[in-house]
Design a protein around this motif. Structure first.
Motif, PDB file in Angstrom:
ATOM      1  N   VAL A   2       0.826  -1.205   0.000  1.00 44.99           N
ATOM      2  CA  VAL A   2       0.000   0.000   0.000  1.00 44.99           C
ATOM      3  C   VAL A   2       0.864   1.262   0.000  1.00 44.99           C
ATOM      4  CG1 VAL A   2      -1.709   1.333   1.305  1.00 44.99           C
ATOM      5  CG2 VAL A   2      -1.958  -1.148   1.079  1.00 44.99           C
ATOM      6  N   ALA A   3       1.869   1.310   0.857  1.00 47.47           N
ATOM      7  CA  ALA A   3       2.707   2.508   0.982  1.00 47.47           C
ATOM      8  C   ALA A   3       3.439   2.805  -0.325  1.00 47.47           C
ATOM      9  CB  ALA A   3       3.700   2.346   2.125  1.00 47.47           C
ATOM     10  N   ASP A   4       3.955   1.766  -0.986  1.00 48.23           N
ATOM     11  CA  ASP A   4       4.685   1.963  -2.238  1.00 48.23           C
ATOM     12  C   ASP A   4       3.762   2.488  -3.337  1.00 48.23           C
ATOM     13  OD1 ASP A   4       7.095   1.597  -3.951  1.00 48.23           O
ATOM     14  OD2 ASP A   4       5.813   0.126  -4.947  1.00 48.23           O
ATOM     15  N   LEU A   5       2.552   1.932  -3.415  1.00 43.83           N
ATOM     16  CA  LEU A   5       1.595   2.401  -4.414  1.00 43.83           C
ATOM     17  C   LEU A   5       1.216   3.854  -4.154  1.00 43.83           C
ATOM     18  CD1 LEU A   5      -0.270   1.895  -6.810  1.00 43.83           C
ATOM     19  CD2 LEU A   5      -1.978   1.013  -5.192  1.00 43.83           C
ATOM     20  N   ASN A   6       0.988   4.172  -2.896  1.00 43.25           N
ATOM     21  CA  ASN A   6       0.637   5.546  -2.544  1.00 43.25           C
ATOM     22  C   ASN A   6       1.748   6.520  -2.955  1.00 43.25           C
ATOM     23  OD1 ASN A   6      -1.091   7.525  -1.074  1.00 43.25           O
ATOM     24  ND2 ASN A   6       0.693   7.656   0.262  1.00 43.25           N
ATOM     25  N   SER A   7       3.002   6.151  -2.699  1.00 45.78           N
ATOM     26  CA  SER A   7       4.137   7.013  -3.054  1.00 45.78           C
ATOM     27  C   SER A   7       4.237   7.225  -4.559  1.00 45.78           C
ATOM     28  CB  SER A   7       5.441   6.401  -2.531  1.00 45.78           C
ATOM     29  OG  SER A   7       5.457   6.359  -1.123  1.00 45.78           O
ATOM     30  N   LYS A   8       3.997   6.167  -5.323  1.00 51.28           N
ATOM     31  CA  LYS A   8       4.086   6.278  -6.781  1.00 51.28           C
ATOM     32  C   LYS A   8       2.999   7.193  -7.337  1.00 51.28           C
ATOM     33  CE  LYS A   8       6.403   1.858  -7.592  1.00 51.28           C
ATOM     34  NZ  LYS A   8       6.255   0.449  -8.053  1.00 51.28           N
ATOM     35  N   ILE A   9       1.797   7.095  -6.780  1.00 54.16           N
ATOM     36  CA  ILE A   9       0.708   7.956  -7.264  1.00 54.16           C
ATOM     37  C   ILE A   9       0.980   9.409  -6.882  1.00 54.16           C
ATOM     38  CG2 ILE A   9      -1.761   8.456  -7.099  1.00 54.16           C
ATOM     39  CD1 ILE A   9      -2.182   5.452  -6.500  1.00 54.16           C
ATOM     40  N   LYS A  10       1.420   9.636  -5.646  1.00 58.07           N
ATOM     41  CA  LYS A  10       1.664  11.007  -5.190  1.00 58.07           C
ATOM     42  C   LYS A  10       2.814  11.673  -5.943  1.00 58.07           C
ATOM     43  CE  LYS A  10       1.025  12.642  -1.245  1.00 58.07           C
ATOM     44  NZ  LYS A  10       0.999  13.077   0.164  1.00 58.07           N
ATOM     45  N   ALA A  11       3.701  10.868  -6.515  1.00 63.30           N
ATOM     46  CA  ALA A  11       4.834  11.429  -7.258  1.00 63.30           C
ATOM     47  C   ALA A  11       4.428  11.962  -8.629  1.00 63.30           C
ATOM     48  CB  ALA A  11       5.923  10.373  -7.417  1.00 63.30           C
ATOM     49  N   MET A  12       3.211  11.663  -9.071  1.00 65.52           N
ATOM     50  CA  MET A  12       2.752  12.139 -10.373  1.00 65.52           C
ATOM     51  C   MET A  12       2.413  13.628 -10.286  1.00 65.52           C
ATOM     52  SD  MET A  12       0.246   8.957 -11.423  1.00 65.52           S
ATOM     53  CE  MET A  12       0.881   7.264 -11.462  1.00 65.52           C
ATOM     54  N   VAL A  13       3.030  14.421 -11.122  1.00 66.28           N
ATOM     55  CA  VAL A  13       2.774  15.859 -11.121  1.00 66.28           C
ATOM     56  C   VAL A  13       1.333  16.107 -11.557  1.00 66.28           C
ATOM     57  CG1 VAL A  13       3.424  18.072 -12.121  1.00 66.28           C
ATOM     58  CG2 VAL A  13       5.190  16.379 -11.573  1.00 66.28           C
ATOM     59  N   GLY A  14       0.606  16.853 -10.740  1.00 62.16           N
ATOM     60  CA  GLY A  14      -0.807  17.096 -10.997  1.00 62.16           C
ATOM     61  C   GLY A  14      -1.701  16.412  -9.990  1.00 62.16           C
ATOM     62  N   VAL A  15      -1.156  15.413  -9.298  1.00 59.18           N
ATOM     63  CA  VAL A  15      -1.897  14.762  -8.214  1.00 59.18           C
ATOM     64  C   VAL A  15      -1.801  15.644  -6.971  1.00 59.18           C
ATOM     65  CG1 VAL A  15      -1.893  12.824  -6.587  1.00 59.18           C
ATOM     66  CG2 VAL A  15      -1.670  12.397  -9.041  1.00 59.18           C
ATOM     67  N   VAL A  16      -2.940  15.956  -6.386  1.00 60.17           N
ATOM     68  CA  VAL A  16      -2.971  16.766  -5.169  1.00 60.17           C
ATOM     69  C   VAL A  16      -2.873  15.868  -3.942  1.00 60.17           C
ATOM     70  CG1 VAL A  16      -4.318  18.444  -3.837  1.00 60.17           C
ATOM     71  CG2 VAL A  16      -4.369  18.510  -6.341  1.00 60.17           C
ATOM     72  N   GLU A  17      -3.676  14.801  -3.917  1.00 60.56           N
ATOM     73  CA  GLU A  17      -3.640  13.870  -2.780  1.00 60.56           C
ATOM     74  C   GLU A  17      -4.338  12.579  -3.170  1.00 60.56           C
ATOM     75  OE1 GLU A  17      -2.217  12.325  -0.311  1.00 60.56           O
ATOM     76  OE2 GLU A  17      -1.919  14.315   0.560  1.00 60.56           O
TER      77      GLU A  17
END
Length: 242
Positions: free
Chosen positions: A202-217
């Protein structure tokens, strides 16, 4: 003529039981600033606090419009994060909870404000009925992980989420609104289904999504909750801790 009482909805009863237990077990005499989340179970958290004889001592910080209204309806003092950046304890619901107390939240599109309040809290407590306690994220909640994105980035983010193995779609506002859902912060919500997500990933997936520019949360709440109170249909309450 005899009258009979209306039948008690076991799900609603379970929500009330776990919410009251969470407040009564965890709200300490020194707590003054309380975060109030959103969702159907948190209704009973606000109700419980609103019945306390010392409720005038509390300042409650909402996570969105619904929780703000709950605070007002229960005649509790309303506050904001601007003047209360440190919250003693926060109570919130969840769309799904795994074995590590990681959660999916954001079904009501309040995930950013919810995460802000949770992150500002010394203690973060989840309250939910037993349908939400599946043990694995994505097992029961099939609508996907809610992801708040700035509007002009949604196509870019959809492409990147697809490359990551997800099935993303912009959350529609229909039937009440033409076009996408707009959050309290003026953003879009993308719901992205990744299937079942093991707690260790879960933590790794969350980090990968948050690293996308344009993602707020994201609506993945990783390692934030200390306890979860689960209301069971048989009238019992299960307490989960990390």
């Amino acid at each position: 003529m005899s009258t009979s009482a209306a039948p008690v909805d076991p799900v609603e009863q379970s929500k009330k039981l776990c919410a009251y237990a969470a407040v009564q077990d965890n709200l300490k005499p020194h707590h003054r600033i309380i975060g109030i989340g959103s969702g159907s179970t948190v209704v009973y958290v606000a109700e419980c606090i609103g019945k306390m004889p010392n409720k005038a001592e509390f300042v409650c910080v909402p996570t969105g419009f619904q929780s703000k209204q709950l605070i007002i309806d229960n005649k509790i003092q309303l506050g904001g994060l601007e003047e209360n950046p440190t919250i003693d304890i926060a109570f919130d619901g969840a769309d799904e909870i795994d074995s590590g107390l990681n959660c999916i939240k954001g079904g009501g599109a309040c995930l950013l404000q919810e995460k802000l309040v949770a992150d500002s809290s010394e203690n973060f407590i989840i309250v939910a009925d037993d349908r939400k306690n599946t043990g694995v994220l994505g097992k029961g909640w099939k609508k996907g992980i809610p992801i708040e994105v700035i509007p002009n980035a949604y196509n870019k983010i959809i492409k990147e989420l697809t490359a990551l193995g997800g099935a993303p779609k912009v959350r529609p506002g229909a039937p009440a609104k033409a076009g996408p859902v707009i959050t309290d912060n003026g953003n879009f919500i993308i719901d992205c289904d990744f299937g079942e997500i093991p707690a260790a990933k879960v933590a790794d997936l969350n980090s990968k999504i948050k690293a996308m520019v344009g993602v707020v949360e994201t609506g993945l709440f990783v390692g934030m909750a200390q306890k979860a109170y689960i209301g069971n249909a048989d009238g019992t309450v299960t307490t989960l801790t990390v």
